[in-house]
Motif scaffolding. Structure first.
Motif, mmCIF file in Angstrom:
data_model
loop_
_atom_site.group_PDB
_atom_site.id
_atom_site.type_symbol
_atom_site.label_atom_id
_atom_site.label_comp_id
_atom_site.label_asym_id
_atom_site.label_seq_id
_atom_site.Cartn_x
_atom_site.Cartn_y
_atom_site.Cartn_z
ATOM 1 N N ASN A 137 46.327 30.834 46.116
ATOM 2 C CA ASN A 137 46.888 31.774 45.140
ATOM 3 C C ASN A 137 48.077 31.162 44.401
ATOM 4 O O ASN A 137 48.195 31.273 43.174
ATOM 5 C CB ASN A 137 47.330 33.062 45.846
ATOM 6 C CG ASN A 137 46.155 33.940 46.220
ATOM 7 O OD1 ASN A 137 45.096 33.870 45.600
ATOM 8 N ND2 ASN A 137 46.326 34.759 47.231
ATOM 9 N N GLU A 161 42.518 36.611 44.506
ATOM 10 C CA GLU A 161 43.357 36.716 43.305
ATOM 11 C C GLU A 161 43.421 35.369 42.577
ATOM 12 O O GLU A 161 43.252 35.296 41.358
ATOM 13 C CB GLU A 161 44.759 37.179 43.701
ATOM 14 C CG GLU A 161 45.745 37.290 42.552
ATOM 15 C CD GLU A 161 45.540 38.544 41.720
ATOM 16 O OE1 GLU A 161 44.704 39.375 42.117
ATOM 17 O OE2 GLU A 161 46.207 38.674 40.675
ATOM 18 N N GLY A 178 47.091 41.352 40.100
ATOM 19 C CA GLY A 178 46.897 41.856 41.465
ATOM 20 C C GLY A 178 45.568 42.529 41.731
ATOM 21 O O GLY A 178 45.387 43.120 42.799
ATOM 22 N N ARG A 179 44.622 42.428 40.786
ATOM 23 C CA ARG A 179 43.325 43.082 41.016
ATOM 24 C C ARG A 179 42.582 42.478 42.215
ATOM 25 O O ARG A 179 41.811 43.172 42.880
ATOM 26 C CB ARG A 179 42.448 42.979 39.764
ATOM 27 C CG ARG A 179 42.997 43.716 38.549
ATOM 28 C CD ARG A 179 43.113 45.216 38.804
ATOM 29 N NE ARG A 179 43.332 45.962 37.591
ATOM 30 C CZ ARG A 179 44.492 46.099 36.982
ATOM 31 N NH1 ARG A 179 45.560 45.506 37.480
ATOM 32 N NH2 ARG A 179 44.611 46.821 35.894
ATOM 33 N N GLY A 180 42.817 41.207 42.491
ATOM 34 C CA GLY A 180 42.181 40.610 43.659
ATOM 35 C C GLY A 180 42.675 41.245 44.954
ATOM 36 O O GLY A 180 41.890 41.498 45.882
ATOM 37 N N GLY A 218 35.939 41.775 43.331
ATOM 38 C CA GLY A 218 36.856 41.224 44.329
ATOM 39 C C GLY A 218 36.544 41.758 45.718
ATOM 40 O O GLY A 218 36.583 41.022 46.713
ATOM 41 N N THR A 225 45.391 38.768 35.814
ATOM 42 C CA THR A 225 44.635 39.538 36.810
ATOM 43 C C THR A 225 45.487 40.633 37.439
ATOM 44 O O THR A 225 44.942 41.617 37.958
ATOM 45 C CB THR A 225 44.088 38.613 37.905
ATOM 46 O OG1 THR A 225 45.165 37.798 38.395
ATOM 47 C CG2 THR A 225 42.999 37.721 37.378
#
Length: 423
Positions: A215, A158, A344-346, A140, A342
């Protein structure tokens, strides 16, 4: 009578006069905290045992456990932090960020020794987990670097990752070919990157708004598809995972071997992309054009660089890298898709990009810090450390923020970041 001062001493005194004493104060406080929090509560004669072998089937060389006397180790780490503080005051060339980073590292290690006293912890397993948890974050972050170096803010990472994760598992389940699934995930990421590019570059929509729209669309579309189809037709959501490959010879390197050279395809791709994006940005003509467009698009246009085309290509590449990151969540780890998996890893990847000062290696290092924090809190809960679980979830991130505080103050984004270009 005046005393002669050498030029070197004069330069050192001038540098000392300009430098803030904050890093030294932070290091001293950390040294005192190590003694007060961990040293005083650690009895003498108790060891902390750290395992140095990966669990499960492996081709790595078997190593004996690392046994450390807990109390002496904690006091040595406190002395290291205090020495760093003194060294910062005495040596003008020692950077404040290095002092703070190493001091926080000493604090984290002391905390680990204190938590593991009288027990054992698979240290190598935690390092492997750190790299794996850092993989989607680093991808990311690299996606963000590619886009923002050309002055296009991309908070849609994300959504790109979430959409790619779902498409990967469906394609993998239908075709039985996980490599085709990875290609499909890359294609979806690139497609959403182009959508973001058209909105932000051609129609000059606010780039934050454009990313937010993607998103929201990705969360809604994947949640609907998951509830409507994947839960009903389970065979669509059972792709399996990519196999683990051990690099012959390199996997035998103690500690480093099983961490870096015994993974599935996506962590290898992430490591290759860190190097590749660095070479692209700083060693190629296209990278020079990207940076020129990101710093001063008008001047770049004057020199004959096609600003729009460069930005489109950058956003396309960024979307494709985000697609690889999305594929990691399904075909790279669990083999199935769950809503909003995911988590919030983006967005964390964007934070890693900023902490890494918009550079590939900086972003990768920051991602490792976040990955280590995530892995650490999981291990500590297993060890049943007498600290509330909520604090365990929070504390590693606080340490992360302190560790990178020396860097954050100097980060400089591309000068034209987020600015639309019009001829």
């Amino acid at each position: 009578m005046s005393t002669a001062v050498s030029p070197a001493t004069a330069v050192s005194q001038a540098m000392l006069g300009r430098r803030s004493s904050t890093p030294a104060v932070v290091a001293f406080v950390i040294a005192a905290a190590i003694v007060a929090l961990f040293g005083r509560s650690t009895p003498a004669g108790v060891d902390a045992v750290f395992g140095l072998n990966p669990g499960g089937f492996t081709q790595a060389v078997e190593l004996p456990d690392l046994v450390i006397p807990a109390a002496p180790a904690i006091y040595v780490l406190a002395a290291v932090a205090a020495a760093l503080a003194g060294g910062y005051l005495a040596w003008p060339r020692l950077r404040g960020g290095v002092v703070v980073g190493l001091s926080v590292s000493a604090f984290v290690v002391a905390f680990l020794v204190w938590a593991v006293q009288g027990q054992s912890l698979n240290l190598l397993g935690m390092l492997e987990s750190t790299l794996l948890r850092a993989t989607p974050i680093a991808l990311g972050a690299l996606s963000g670097v590619l886009c923002e170096r050309a002055a296009v803010i991309n908070i849609a990472i994300e959504g790109m990752m979430l959409s790619a994760a779902m498409v990967a598992v469906v394609v993998g389940s239908v075709t039985g070919n996980l490599y085709l699934a990875l290609v499909a995930a890359v294609a979806v990421g690139g497609l959403l990157g182009l959508v973001h590019g058209v909105l932000a570059i051609k129609y000059r929509v606010d780039q934050i708004v454009s990313g937010t729209v993607i998103n929201i669309f990705a969360v809604g579309a994947t949640s609907y598809a998951s509830a409507r189809f994947l839960e009903k037709y389970m065979w669509l959501n059972n792709s399996g995972t990519l196999p683990v490959w051990a690099v012959p010879g390199l996997v035998k390197i103690p500690i480093v071997g099983p961490v870096l050279f015994e993974n599935s395809l996506i962590p290898y791709l992430m490591l290759a992309l860190v190097i590749g994006v660095h070479v692209l940005l700083f060693r190629t003509r296209f990278g020079l054009r990207m940076r020129a467009v990101g710093e001063h698009p008008r001047a770049a246009d004057t020199l004959g660089i096609n600003v729009w085309r460069t930005r489109y290509l950058s956003v396309l590449l960024g979307g494709m890298v985000a697609g690889i990151g999305g594929a990691y969540f399904t075909i790279g780890s669990v083999g199935r898709f769950d809503e909003v998996m995911t988590a919030g890893r983006g967005f964390i990847g964007l934070a890693a990009m900023i902490f890494g000062n918009w550079t590939p290696f900086g972003a990768f290092a920051s991602s490792l810090v976040f990955g280590f924090a995530d892995s650490l809190q999981t291990k500590l809960q297993i060890l049943q450390v007498p600290i509330p679980s909520e604090f365990l979830l929070m504390a590693p991130y606080i340490a992360t923020m302190i560790a990178i505080s020396g860097v954050v103050g100097r980060v400089v984004p591309p000068a034209a970041d987020g600015q639309p270009y019009e001829k």
